[in-house]
Design a protein around this motif. Structure first.
Motif, PDB file in Angstrom:
ATOM      1  N   HIS A 164       3.468   1.780  -1.524  1.00  0.00           N
ATOM      2  CA  HIS A 164       4.073   2.180  -2.937  1.00  0.00           C
ATOM      3  C   HIS A 164       3.248   1.718  -4.191  1.00  0.00           C
ATOM      4  CE1 HIS A 164       7.581   1.277  -0.196  1.00  0.00           C
ATOM      5  NE2 HIS A 164       8.029   2.369  -0.503  1.00  0.00           N
ATOM      6  N   SER A 165       1.963   2.052  -3.620  1.00  0.00           N
ATOM      7  CA  SER A 165       0.941   1.457  -4.780  1.00  0.00           C
ATOM      8  C   SER A 165      -0.223   3.040  -4.904  1.00  0.00           C
ATOM      9  CB  SER A 165       0.358   0.312  -4.710  1.00  0.00           C
ATOM     10  OG  SER A 165       1.171  -0.652  -4.588  1.00  0.00           O
ATOM     11  N   ASP A 166      -0.516   3.292  -5.978  1.00  0.00           N
ATOM     12  CA  ASP A 166      -1.901   3.978  -6.273  1.00  0.00           C
ATOM     13  C   ASP A 166      -2.616   3.961  -7.220  1.00  0.00           C
ATOM     14  OD1 ASP A 166      -0.434   5.256  -8.279  1.00  0.00           O
ATOM     15  OD2 ASP A 166       0.318   6.917  -7.049  1.00  0.00           O
ATOM     16  N   SER A 226      -7.788  10.298  -7.202  1.00  0.00           N
ATOM     17  CA  SER A 226      -7.345   9.111  -6.625  1.00  0.00           C
ATOM     18  C   SER A 226      -8.151   8.438  -5.736  1.00  0.00           C
ATOM     19  CB  SER A 226      -5.827   9.167  -6.152  1.00  0.00           C
ATOM     20  OG  SER A 226      -5.966   9.784  -4.777  1.00  0.00           O
ATOM     21  N   LYS A 247      -8.065   6.127  -2.350  1.00  0.00           N
ATOM     22  CA  LYS A 247      -7.110   5.773  -1.118  1.00  0.00           C
ATOM     23  C   LYS A 247      -7.155   4.559  -0.548  1.00  0.00           C
ATOM     24  CE  LYS A 247      -5.081   9.936  -1.464  1.00  0.00           C
ATOM     25  NZ  LYS A 247      -3.764   9.997  -2.302  1.00  0.00           N
ATOM     26  N   THR A 248      -8.355   3.783  -0.748  1.00  0.00           N
ATOM     27  CA  THR A 248      -8.448   2.611  -0.135  1.00  0.00           C
ATOM     28  C   THR A 248      -8.673   1.389  -1.226  1.00  0.00           C
ATOM     29  OG1 THR A 248      -9.337   3.771   1.639  1.00  0.00           O
ATOM     30  CG2 THR A 248      -9.467   1.066   1.563  1.00  0.00           C
ATOM     31  N   CYS A 256      -2.385   3.304 -12.576  1.00  0.00           N
ATOM     32  CA  CYS A 256      -2.475   2.656 -11.267  1.00  0.00           C
ATOM     33  C   CYS A 256      -0.592   2.007 -11.462  1.00  0.00           C
ATOM     34  CB  CYS A 256      -3.201   1.324 -11.387  1.00  0.00           C
ATOM     35  SG  CYS A 256      -4.766   1.815 -11.705  1.00  0.00           S
ATOM     36  N   ASP A 257      -0.010   2.493 -10.284  1.00  0.00           N
ATOM     37  CA  ASP A 257       1.330   2.042 -10.125  1.00  0.00           C
ATOM     38  C   ASP A 257       1.280   1.154  -8.926  1.00  0.00           C
ATOM     39  OD1 ASP A 257       3.026   3.347 -11.978  1.00  0.00           O
ATOM     40  OD2 ASP A 257       2.401   5.243 -11.004  1.00  0.00           O
ATOM     41  N   THR A 259      -4.904   6.265  -9.736  1.00  0.00           N
ATOM     42  CA  THR A 259      -5.380   7.485  -9.971  1.00  0.00           C
ATOM     43  C   THR A 259      -6.187   7.773 -11.353  1.00  0.00           C
ATOM     44  OG1 THR A 259      -3.304   7.824 -11.130  1.00  0.00           O
ATOM     45  CG2 THR A 259      -3.327   8.330  -8.698  1.00  0.00           C
ATOM     46  N   GLN A 263       0.833  -1.376  -0.092  1.00  0.00           N
ATOM     47  CA  GLN A 263       0.055   0.038   0.105  1.00  0.00           C
ATOM     48  C   GLN A 263       0.766   1.379   0.098  1.00  0.00           C
ATOM     49  OE1 GLN A 263      -3.268  -0.037  -0.306  1.00  0.00           O
ATOM     50  NE2 GLN A 263      -3.426  -2.174  -0.289  1.00  0.00           N
TER      51      GLN A 263
END
Length: 192
Positions: free
Chosen positions: A13-15, A31, A33-34, A171-172, A17, A11
């Motif tokens: 190091h990931s997002d 983005s 967040k959860t 998404c990374d 958006t 979590q």
């Protein structure tokens, strides 16, 4: 006995958006967040990945409280009645010479399922300084919000509309290998 590898999203190091055109001249970015996912592969071959992602729709943020509340309301995500956005992968194409895969699956927003194609760039697989095996991916795609009935808009006096239909997704994702899961029970159940 068959085993598959379970991967956990890191979590920190990931997002997830998105970006949408605003007033026909600029973009609004936001983005979620959860979110989390169940991700399994046979061995370490991500072309065999089983991916089931869920996103808490109420975790949407765009940096503006009023806009976020509107996005959570009936005009858009209707989070009171549709708490999650989900994506379940169905097909992953072979990696090309640029480390890219096509990822197909069902994206469910406000209870409506649509088949979508996303592009996945495999960043690599390595051991971190603490001995954990990690893999990284960048996932991109474009969807039309109208495909999910998300058609709210306002006409502008100068022509055009306030909110564009195209949503760019980025998404990374970094995942950690958390071990093997025994498939014997699953295979036994499939034989019955």
């Amino acid at each position: 006995m068959t085993k598959k590898t379970k991967w956990s999203i890191d979590q920190a190091h990931s997002d997830i958006t998105f970006k949408v055109r605003h007033l026909m001249i600029a973009h609004v970015k936001g983005s979620f967040k959860t979110f989390d996912a169940n991700i399994y592969t046979y061995g370490k071959d991500f072309a065999t990945a089983e991916i089931d992602v869920w996103i808490d729709a109420s975790s949407i943020t765009t940096g503006d409280t009023d806009r976020d509340e509107h996005l959570k309301a009936l005009d858009f995500l209707d989070v009171k009645n549709h708490k999650q956005i989900t994506f379940v992968a169905s097909t992953i194409g072979k990696m090309d010479e640029k480390n890219m895969h096509e990822l197909w699956g069902e994206l469910t927003i406000v209870g409506i399922k649509q088949n979508v194609k996303l592009d996945v760039e495999f960043g690599g697989l390595l051991k971190d300084p603490w001995g954990n095996e990690r893999a990284g991916f960048s996932v991109t795609g474009k969807i039309k919000r109208a495909d999910w009935g998300l058609t709210w808009n306002t006409a502008l006096e100068t022509g055009g509309i306030m909110v564009g239909d195209d949503i760019a997704i980025t998404c990374d994702i970094e995942v950690t290998n958390v071990g093997f899961e025994d498939l014997k029970m699953e295979l036994d159940n499939a034989k019955e």
